[in-house]
Motif scaffolding. Structure first.
Motif, PDB file in Angstrom:
ATOM      1  N   ARG A  91       8.391  56.372   8.348  1.00 25.29           N
ATOM      2  CA  ARG A  91       8.528  55.333   7.329  1.00 25.29           C
ATOM      3  C   ARG A  91       9.681  55.699   6.405  1.00 25.29           C
ATOM      4  N   LEU A  92      10.597  54.773   6.212  1.00 28.77           N
ATOM      5  CA  LEU A  92      11.704  55.012   5.289  1.00 28.77           C
ATOM      6  C   LEU A  92      11.281  54.754   3.855  1.00 28.77           C
ATOM      7  N   TYR A  93      10.404  53.763   3.648  1.00 25.10           N
ATOM      8  CA  TYR A  93       9.921  53.451   2.306  1.00 25.10           C
ATOM      9  C   TYR A  93       8.605  52.676   2.427  1.00 25.10           C
ATOM     10  N   ALA A  98       6.206  45.815   6.701  1.00 27.03           N
ATOM     11  CA  ALA A  98       6.027  44.408   6.317  1.00 27.03           C
ATOM     12  C   ALA A  98       7.374  43.729   6.119  1.00 27.03           C
ATOM     13  N   ASP A  99       8.304  44.397   5.453  1.00 31.00           N
ATOM     14  CA  ASP A  99       9.630  43.823   5.239  1.00 31.00           C
ATOM     15  C   ASP A  99      10.316  43.500   6.558  1.00 31.00           C
ATOM     16  N   SER A 100      10.280  44.448   7.491  1.00 33.91           N
ATOM     17  CA  SER A 100      10.974  44.237   8.771  1.00 33.91           C
ATOM     18  C   SER A 100      10.358  43.070   9.538  1.00 33.91           C
ATOM     19  N   LEU A 101       9.049  42.934   9.455  1.00 37.44           N
ATOM     20  CA  LEU A 101       8.365  41.840  10.150  1.00 37.44           C
ATOM     21  C   LEU A 101       8.730  40.486   9.546  1.00 37.44           C
ATOM     22  N   VAL A 102       8.646  40.374   8.239  1.00 38.73           N
ATOM     23  CA  VAL A 102       8.950  39.105   7.571  1.00 38.73           C
ATOM     24  C   VAL A 102      10.403  38.715   7.814  1.00 38.73           C
ATOM     25  N   ILE A 103      11.313  39.659   7.706  1.00 39.20           N
ATOM     26  CA  ILE A 103      12.731  39.367   7.925  1.00 39.20           C
ATOM     27  C   ILE A 103      12.974  38.937   9.370  1.00 39.20           C
TER      28      ILE A 103
END
Length: 147
Positions: A91-93, A98-103
């Motif tokens: 995990r980077l942060y 969740a961010d990668s999925l939504v984007i």
């Protein structure tokens, strides 16, 4: 109706199911489904993945999502849910999964909409919510309404 083996196999993807050697088989299934009244799209799709979007298999997962939108497989008013797992990925942060999925989903919807004359990308997709939890690994589920 049975799904083709490529779609029914655990870990199979839409991208793998539509590989050149199998396109004819998938087209045959679509023809049979339409013959019995399938409208050609789904009102609810849940993609339940055991991994991230950043690995080799993750790139295939991204292609699955793009294919859903490009092929018009999501009916207007449908729901799309996607589960990802952090299994085996650093995990980077906090919230990265969740961010990668939504984007990824937003980009796939926008790109598909931009290829359709007069389609407004902003009206195409609405994020309904994101849930993060821990099972054997960190997990995230995001739900979207497809307009």
């Amino acid at each position: 109706l049975a799904a083709p083996a490529a779609l029914a196999a655990p870990g199979a993807s839409l991208a793998a199911a539509a590989a050149p050697a199998q396109v004819g088989a998938v087209d045959g299934v679509v023809a049979r489904l339409r013959a019995v009244g399938w409208p050609g799209n789904f009102g609810f799709v849940w993609l339940d993945y055991c991994g991230t979007l950043s690995s080799g298999p993750g790139r295939r997962r991204q292609e699955d999502i793009r294919r859903l939108f490009r092929a018009g497989l999501l009916a207007p008013g449908s729901l799309l849910a996607v589960t990802l797992s952090e299994r085996g990925a650093p995990r980077l942060y906090e919230g990265e999964l969740a961010d990668s999925l939504v984007i990824c989903v937003q980009t796939a919807a926008r790109d598909a909409a931009s290829s359709v004359e007069g389609q407004r990308p902003a009206a195409l997709l609405e994020l309904l919510g994101v849930c993060e939890y821990r099972a054997t690994a960190a997990m995230v589920v995001a739900a979207f309404h497809v307009g």
